[in-house]
Design an enzyme around this catalytic site. Structure first.
Site, PDB file in Angstrom:
ATOM      1  N   ARG A   8       5.723   5.871  14.353  1.00  0.00           N
ATOM      2  CA  ARG A   8       5.447   6.262  12.962  1.00  0.00           C
ATOM      3  C   ARG A   8       4.865   7.672  12.911  1.00  0.00           C
ATOM      4  O   ARG A   8       3.926   7.994  13.642  1.00  0.00           O
ATOM      5  CB  ARG A   8       4.432   5.270  12.397  1.00  0.00           C
ATOM      6  CG  ARG A   8       3.949   5.494  10.992  1.00  0.00           C
ATOM      7  CD  ARG A   8       2.913   4.396  10.748  1.00  0.00           C
ATOM      8  NE  ARG A   8       2.456   4.282   9.391  1.00  0.00           N
ATOM      9  CZ  ARG A   8       1.399   4.909   8.912  1.00  0.00           C
ATOM     10  NH1 ARG A   8       0.728   5.746   9.657  1.00  0.00           N
ATOM     11  NH2 ARG A   8       1.015   4.683   7.669  1.00  0.00           N
TER      12      ARG A   8
ATOM     13  N   HIS B 101       0.836  -1.213   0.000  1.00  0.00           N
ATOM     14  CA  HIS B 101       0.000   0.000   0.000  1.00  0.00           C
ATOM     15  C   HIS B 101       0.861   1.249   0.000  1.00  0.00           C
ATOM     16  O   HIS B 101       2.069   1.199   0.256  1.00  0.00           O
ATOM     17  CB  HIS B 101      -0.924   0.010   1.229  1.00  0.00           C
ATOM     18  CG  HIS B 101      -0.198   0.121   2.534  1.00  0.00           C
ATOM     19  ND1 HIS B 101       0.490  -0.935   3.101  1.00  0.00           N
ATOM     20  CD2 HIS B 101      -0.031   1.167   3.372  1.00  0.00           C
ATOM     21  CE1 HIS B 101       1.032  -0.546   4.234  1.00  0.00           C
ATOM     22  NE2 HIS B 101       0.744   0.735   4.428  1.00  0.00           N
TER      23      HIS B 101
HETATM   24  C1  SIN Z   1       3.215   0.889   7.692  1.00  0.00           C
HETATM   25  O1  SIN Z   1       2.567   0.340   6.813  1.00  0.00           O
HETATM   26  O2  SIN Z   1       3.263   2.108   7.787  1.00  0.00           O
HETATM   27  C2  SIN Z   1       4.000   0.053   8.682  1.00  0.00           C
HETATM   28  C3  SIN Z   1       5.231  -0.527   8.098  1.00  0.00           C
HETATM   29  C4  SIN Z   1       5.960  -1.382   9.093  1.00  0.00           C
HETATM   30  O3  SIN Z   1       5.578  -1.485  10.264  1.00  0.00           O
HETATM   31  O4  SIN Z   1       6.972  -1.970   8.705  1.00  0.00           O
END
Ligand code: SIN
Length: 285
Positions: A276, A101
């Site tokens: 994040r 995505h």
């Molecule tokens: C995300 O899709 O933003 C998470 C990616 C990850 O945890 O490696």
């Protein structure tokens, strides 16, 4: 630290580069910031290593790139709402981001960048894969490029809504440590975008599809399904990808305008915690 101490080493043919000689806990001068941003525009995803940074330092670095984008379905950390904590515990089976995505495609102004900082990672497993949508675009045949250039995708945030009519929150509650929430009324959860997107800073074209894409606006459901199925597989051909093996205190920074990513769920019984931040983007064209 100056931009002359920074080194950038590509990790694969299509995208991805290791960055050394940058300490993200120190204030970043304009020249160094420009060098980092230029490297990101060129390599699409950057990997920083051994970075001991606080949440405030991560937020400070993120804000150099623009405003924070707030996730409609997941609340930020209580003391740092800018940061979404991605947690998968030893007893959980589902992971977050475990399909190809591009972040927040269901927003009219999708997140332009995502910054992920590793707090706790398994000794092995839990890697993240990235794919260059510039490379996917550039390798299309002329005929396919022409057709896709006239199509728009319809993208939905609550991709579970077709699963027994349940929302994302209903499906995940009780099975995830993430701070789930329902979207605020003013937050987009559906959006239409050009299938071939122009990057606003580089001017390059990228194929713009991902796990949130449900159909093409101009096609029937049947036509959409066939074409989407093909493009989902095509867009992540091995030669368009790179793979990042995390260590504690690694930080990855990627450009959602020209990449997809995939969080590999191969660490059952192990804990993984990431911080994040997404940076707000502009309307697509
Ligand atoms: C995300 O899709 O933003 C998470 C990616 C990850 O945890 O490696």
């Amino acid at each position: 630290m100056s931009s002359t101490e920074m080194t950038v080493s590509p990790v694969a043919g299509a995208l991805g580069a290791d960055v050394h000689g940058v300490n993200l806990s120190e204030p970043m001068g304009d020249n160094l910031f420009k060098a980092v941003n230029d490297a990101l525009l060129e390599h699409q995803v950057l990997f920083f290593h051994d970075q001991e940074i606080t949440p405030d330092q991560q937020i400070g670095f993120a804000k150099r790139f623009g405003d924070i984008h707030y996730h409609p379905y997941i609340s930020g950390m209580p003391d740092h709402p800018e940061i979404v904590e991605i947690i998968k515990t030893e007893s959980e089976s589902k992971n977050f981001g475990g399909s190809w995505h591009s972040d927040q495609m269901f927003n009219r102004c999708p997140a332009k960048l995502t910054m992920l900082y590793a707090k706790e990672v398994p000794e092995a497993g839990g890697d993240t894969l990235f794919a260059s949508m510039y490379a996917a675009h550039d390798a299309l045949s002329d005929g396919m490029r022409k057709m896709l250039g006239e199509l728009h995708t319809f993208n939905v945030g609550d991709r579970f809504k077709n699963q027994g009519g349940k929302t994302r929150r209903e499906v995940m509650t009780g099975t995830s440590s993430m701070r789930l929430k329902d979207p605020d009324p003013d937050q987009d959860t559906e959006a239409v975008h050009p299938t071939l997107r122009t990057h606003p800073e580089t001017g390059r074209k990228a194929l713009y599809i991902g796990g949130h894409t449900h159909r093409f606006d101009e096609l029937t459901d049947e036509e959409s399904e066939g074409l989407l199925d093909y493009l989902r597989k095509y867009s992540v051909r091995p030669e368009f990808t790179c793979r990042f093996r995390w260590k504690r205190n690694s930080l990855a920074l990627w450009d959602n305008r020209c990449t997809q990513h995939f969080a590999v769920n191969d660490y059952a019984g192990k804990r993984r915690v990431m911080h994040r931040i997404t940076i707000a983007g502009d309307a697509t064209f």
